[in-house]
Design a protein around this motif. Structure first.
Motif, mmCIF file in Angstrom:
data_model
loop_
_atom_site.group_PDB
_atom_site.id
_atom_site.type_symbol
_atom_site.label_atom_id
_atom_site.label_comp_id
_atom_site.label_asym_id
_atom_site.label_seq_id
_atom_site.Cartn_x
_atom_site.Cartn_y
_atom_site.Cartn_z
ATOM 1 N N HIS A 44 0.849 -1.189 0.000
ATOM 2 C CA HIS A 44 0.000 0.000 0.000
ATOM 3 C C HIS A 44 0.884 1.238 0.000
ATOM 4 C CE1 HIS A 44 -3.515 -2.484 0.765
ATOM 5 N NE2 HIS A 44 -2.863 -3.061 1.770
ATOM 6 N N PRO A 45 0.381 2.337 -0.545
ATOM 7 C CA PRO A 45 1.203 3.562 -0.583
ATOM 8 C C PRO A 45 1.406 4.150 0.808
ATOM 9 C CG PRO A 45 -1.024 3.995 -1.385
ATOM 10 C CD PRO A 45 -0.913 2.513 -1.233
ATOM 11 N N ASP A 46 2.454 4.932 0.933
ATOM 12 C CA ASP A 46 2.717 5.634 2.189
ATOM 13 C C ASP A 46 1.629 6.668 2.453
ATOM 14 O OD1 ASP A 46 5.178 4.484 3.124
ATOM 15 O OD2 ASP A 46 6.191 5.484 1.445
ATOM 16 N N ASN A 52 4.661 2.229 7.479
ATOM 17 C CA ASN A 52 4.362 1.308 6.393
ATOM 18 C C ASN A 52 5.394 0.177 6.443
ATOM 19 O OD1 ASN A 52 3.835 0.005 3.925
ATOM 20 N ND2 ASN A 52 3.236 1.920 2.935
ATOM 21 N N GLN A 85 2.117 -2.074 -8.932
ATOM 22 C CA GLN A 85 1.811 -1.576 -7.599
ATOM 23 C C GLN A 85 3.097 -1.276 -6.831
ATOM 24 O OE1 GLN A 85 -0.877 -0.532 -6.442
ATOM 25 N NE2 GLN A 85 -1.041 -0.808 -4.227
ATOM 26 N N ASP A 88 4.634 1.954 -8.284
ATOM 27 C CA ASP A 88 3.853 3.140 -7.907
ATOM 28 C C ASP A 88 4.055 3.502 -6.443
ATOM 29 O OD1 ASP A 88 2.914 3.290 -10.466
ATOM 30 O OD2 ASP A 88 0.956 2.407 -10.040
ATOM 31 N N CYS A 89 3.990 2.497 -5.576
ATOM 32 C CA CYS A 89 4.069 2.771 -4.138
ATOM 33 C C CYS A 89 5.488 3.101 -3.688
ATOM 34 C CB CYS A 89 3.530 1.579 -3.344
ATOM 35 S SG CYS A 89 1.756 1.300 -3.562
ATOM 36 N N ARG A 91 7.579 4.813 -5.500
ATOM 37 C CA ARG A 91 8.063 5.956 -6.285
ATOM 38 C C ARG A 91 8.715 7.029 -5.419
ATOM 39 N NH1 ARG A 91 5.383 10.695 -8.422
ATOM 40 N NH2 ARG A 91 3.488 10.012 -7.377
ATOM 41 N N HIS A 92 8.070 7.383 -4.304
ATOM 42 C CA HIS A 92 8.608 8.447 -3.459
ATOM 43 C C HIS A 92 9.834 7.993 -2.668
ATOM 44 C CE1 HIS A 92 5.343 11.100 -4.442
ATOM 45 N NE2 HIS A 92 4.457 10.189 -4.097
#
Length: 252
Positions: A44-46, A52, A85, A88-89, A91-92
């Motif tokens: 899941h994204p931050d 996380n 996924q 994307d998650c 990326r940061h």
């Protein structure tokens, strides 16, 4: 030296995952390997002010490895959802943003990766229809943004009805694994890129001048020479960039 295999797809025992495992199997001691099945992680994204643990764990694995073997089958012409996924998650954590919104490499800068994918199309069909190109480009874009350098890629075509990996592809994976185990890290290829750029320009300029000699009346007029040079050079450059962007991908 540590080689980390990451698989994102529906079947961790499927052909693509098996190909990643075969690459890892080819790595000899003292190098170590680890296989990660993204299906075992709830990614899941931050969120602000929220821990996380899953991304923390995956981030630690990525950071500890010298080379990443990134495997995902080609679904509907692109990467599988599980793998997307992750990209994307993460990326940061893989990149950093400037106040103007520019994306710059983050903590994984100067690591290296190998792309592994598969598709139903035959090798010949994939050569002309480019089934796996979007998958490989998607991986390349994310890794380039993160400052991670590409070593090579491995493609398994014609998986429709295939029950096990072909022996030739297994041997190819093992050979790749052997090379990864002794791979020498390359932190900066800037000088190499400038040499390649110079060589490309020199070859294209020579080819352009050669083509001009075949055109009647060009040599007698400066502006005709100039215009024809620009047009011919542009066409050659466009073809070369197309090759560098798509045609260079392995499809067999």
């Amino acid at each position: 030296m540590k080689i980390l295999g990451i698989y994102g797809g529906q079947d961790a025992n499927g052909l693509t995952a098996s190909l990643v495992k075969e690459v890892l199997a080819g790595v000899a001691a003292p190098a170590t390997t680890e296989f990660v099945d993204l299906n075992q992680y709830q990614i899941h994204p931050d969120k602000p002010e929220t821990t996380n643990p899953t991304l923390d764990k995956l981030e630690a694995k990525l950071k500890a490895a010298d080379v990443w073997v990134l495997g995902t089958p080609t679904y509907f012409g692109t990467v599988a959802g599980q793998f997307k996924q992750l990209l994307d998650c993460m990326r940061h954590r893989m990149t950093r943003m400037t106040h103007k919104g520019d994306t710059l490499p983050g903590q994984f800068k100067d690591k290296h990766y190998v792309s592994v994918t598969s598709c139903f199309a035959t090798g010949l069909d994939n050569t002309f229809t480019h089934q796996t190109d979007a998958t490989l480009v998607a991986i390349d874009k994310a890794m380039t943004a993160a400052g991670v350098h590409k070593i090579t890629e491995l493609v398994l075509p014609h998986t429709w009805g295939m029950a096990s990996l072909p022996l030739a592809k297994v041997n190819q994976a093992h050979q790749l694994g052997e090379k990864l185990g002794t791979f020498k890290k390359k932190d900066d290829e800037t000088v190499k890129r400038y040499f390649l750029l110079f060589g490309m320009i020199a070859v294209m300029a020579l080819a352009t001048m050669g083509i001009q000699l075949l055109l009647p009346g060009i040599a007698t007029n400066f502006w005709w020479r100039y215009v024809s040079f620009v047009v011919i050079f542009f066409v050659l450059l466009a073809c070369l960039l197309h090759y560098a962007t798509f045609m260079r991908h392995k499809r067999r």
